[in-house]
Design an enzyme around this catalytic site. Structure first.
Site, short mmCIF file in Angstrom:
data_model
loop_
_atom_site.label_atom_id
_atom_site.label_comp_id
_atom_site.label_asym_id
_atom_site.label_seq_id
_atom_site.Cartn_x
_atom_site.Cartn_y
_atom_site.Cartn_z
N GLY A 16 0.76 -1.24 0.00
CA GLY A 16 0.00 0.00 0.00
C GLY A 16 0.79 1.29 0.00
O GLY A 16 0.32 2.31 0.49
N ASN A 18 1.42 3.03 -2.62
CA ASN A 18 0.67 3.94 -3.51
C ASN A 18 -0.57 4.48 -2.79
O ASN A 18 -0.91 5.65 -2.91
CB ASN A 18 0.27 3.22 -4.80
CG ASN A 18 1.42 3.19 -5.80
OD1 ASN A 18 1.82 4.21 -6.32
ND2 ASN A 18 1.96 2.02 -6.02
N LEU A 85 -4.09 -6.99 -7.60
CA LEU A 85 -3.58 -8.02 -8.53
C LEU A 85 -4.66 -8.90 -9.13
O LEU A 85 -4.35 -9.86 -9.84
CB LEU A 85 -2.54 -8.89 -7.79
CG LEU A 85 -1.30 -8.12 -7.31
CD1 LEU A 85 -0.35 -9.06 -6.59
CD2 LEU A 85 -0.60 -7.43 -8.48
N LYS A 86 -5.94 -8.63 -8.85
CA LYS A 86 -7.00 -9.48 -9.38
C LYS A 86 -7.68 -8.77 -10.56
O LYS A 86 -7.73 -7.54 -10.61
CB LYS A 86 -8.04 -9.79 -8.30
CG LYS A 86 -7.45 -10.37 -7.01
CD LYS A 86 -6.71 -11.66 -7.24
CE LYS A 86 -7.66 -12.84 -7.19
NZ LYS A 86 -6.91 -14.14 -7.27
N LEU A 87 -8.25 -9.59 -11.48
CA LEU A 87 -8.99 -9.03 -12.61
C LEU A 87 -10.32 -8.49 -12.10
O LEU A 87 -10.99 -9.15 -11.28
CB LEU A 87 -9.23 -10.14 -13.65
CG LEU A 87 -9.65 -9.70 -15.04
CD1 LEU A 87 -8.56 -8.86 -15.72
CD2 LEU A 87 -9.97 -10.92 -15.91
N ASN A 102 -5.83 2.21 -13.16
CA ASN A 102 -4.85 1.28 -12.61
C ASN A 102 -3.46 1.88 -12.80
O ASN A 102 -3.20 2.62 -13.76
CB ASN A 102 -4.93 -0.06 -13.35
CG ASN A 102 -3.89 -1.07 -12.84
OD1 ASN A 102 -3.76 -1.29 -11.63
ND2 ASN A 102 -3.14 -1.67 -13.76
N HIS A 104 0.50 0.81 -13.30
CA HIS A 104 1.29 -0.36 -13.69
C HIS A 104 2.76 0.05 -13.75
O HIS A 104 3.09 1.07 -14.37
CB HIS A 104 0.82 -0.90 -15.05
CG HIS A 104 1.57 -2.10 -15.49
ND1 HIS A 104 1.36 -3.35 -14.93
CD2 HIS A 104 2.55 -2.26 -16.41
CE1 HIS A 104 2.18 -4.22 -15.50
NE2 HIS A 104 2.91 -3.58 -16.40
N ASP A 145 -4.22 -4.49 -17.81
CA ASP A 145 -3.24 -3.54 -18.36
C ASP A 145 -3.48 -3.12 -19.81
O ASP A 145 -2.54 -2.75 -20.51
CB ASP A 145 -1.82 -4.15 -18.27
CG ASP A 145 -1.50 -4.57 -16.84
OD1 ASP A 145 -0.78 -5.58 -16.70
OD2 ASP A 145 -1.99 -3.91 -15.90
N GLU A 174 5.98 6.14 -9.58
CA GLU A 174 4.56 5.86 -9.30
C GLU A 174 4.03 6.83 -8.25
O GLU A 174 2.93 7.39 -8.41
CB GLU A 174 4.40 4.44 -8.77
CG GLU A 174 4.73 3.36 -9.77
CD GLU A 174 4.65 1.99 -9.14
OE1 GLU A 174 3.65 1.73 -8.44
OE2 GLU A 174 5.55 1.18 -9.37
C1 GRF Z 1 3.61 -1.33 -7.33
O1 GRF Z 1 4.73 -1.59 -8.14
C2 GRF Z 1 2.41 -1.06 -8.20
O2 GRF Z 1 2.74 -0.44 -9.43
C3 GRF Z 1 1.94 -2.43 -8.49
O3 GRF Z 1 1.96 -3.02 -7.21
C4 GRF Z 1 3.20 -2.61 -6.58
C5 GRF Z 1 3.01 -2.45 -5.11
O4 GRF Z 1 2.37 -1.24 -4.85
N1 GRF Z 1 0.67 -2.41 -9.16
P1 GRF Z 1 1.99 -0.79 -3.33
O5 GRF Z 1 3.29 -0.53 -2.58
O6 GRF Z 1 1.22 -1.95 -2.69
O7 GRF Z 1 1.18 0.44 -3.51
#
Ligand code: GRF
Length: 190
Positions: A16, A18, A85-87, A102, A104, A145, A174
């Site tokens: 987390g 981000n 990470l899930k669709l 999203n 990436h 993506d 990011e």
């Molecule tokens: C990051 O590289 C993000 O781009 C990817 O998941 C990774 C972990 O992100 N989608 P976070 O530290 O959990 O926000």
């Protein structure tokens, strides 16, 4: 027109970082507020960050269940996948068309798709001999993506890079890009 502040739901699977930069950037914003955090993992470090910020968090029993995810999203009118990470089920993608984004850790359309997450992405970039990588923020559609790109930031790949050192450089990008895009989008839809 969407009333201010735009209510942002953040979907997470991991630590987390981000989410954290979004919590910090939106804290006093009149434009957008994080109103809920949703994870597919009960052990996601991001959940502790949500709790510390006083943001309600939900752990999904079945991330493929559209009804459950829609219920968890509640009255959110902007959805951010931040390390999720899930669709996303197609019915949810449709409901939030143009309002779900999203982040990436690569320069899409290269190095994207089902297995391109975490260190896999950076290892693939290094193996390709690319001299630059970066981060992409894009709208979410029915495939991983693939949605319309909103913004990108490039970073150099250095000769002695490992997947870890490249990941760290991309993660810094990011953290710069995501808050900017979310605030800009919130202004545009409000
Ligand atoms: C990051 O590289 C993000 O781009 C990817 O998941 C990774 C972990 O992100 N989608 P976070 O530290 O959990 O926000």
């Amino acid at each position: 027109m969407t009333a201010l502040p735009v209510r942002v739901a953040v979907l997470v699977s991991g630590g987390g970082t981000n989410l954290q930069v979004l919590l910090d950037a939106l804290q006093d914003s009149p434009f957008a507020r994080i109103t809920r955090v949703i994870s597919n993992r009960s052990d996601a470090g991001a959940l502790a960050r949500a709790r510390a910020a006083g943001v309600p968090a939900t752990v999904l029993r079945d991330p493929a269940n559209a009804a459950e995810l829609l219920a968890a999203l509640g009255d959110a009118n902007l959805v951010v996948l931040a390390g999720y990470l899930k669709l996303v089920p197609a019915a949810v993608v449709s409901r939030f068309r143009g309002r779900m984004i999203n982040i990436h850790p690569a320069l899409l359309p290269a190095f994207g798709g089902p297995r391109m997450y975490g260190q896999h992405v950076h290892a693939a970039v290094l193996a390709s001999g690319a001299t630059e990588s970066g981060v992409t923020v894009h709208f979410v559609d029915e495939a991983f993506d693939r949605g319309e790109i909103i913004a990108q930031e490039r970073v150099p790949v250095l000769p002695d890079d490992t997947p870890e050192t490249l990941a760290a450089r991309v993660l810094e990008a990011e953290h710069r890009l995501l808050p900017k895009v979310v605030l800009d989008l919130a202004r545009r839809i409000s």
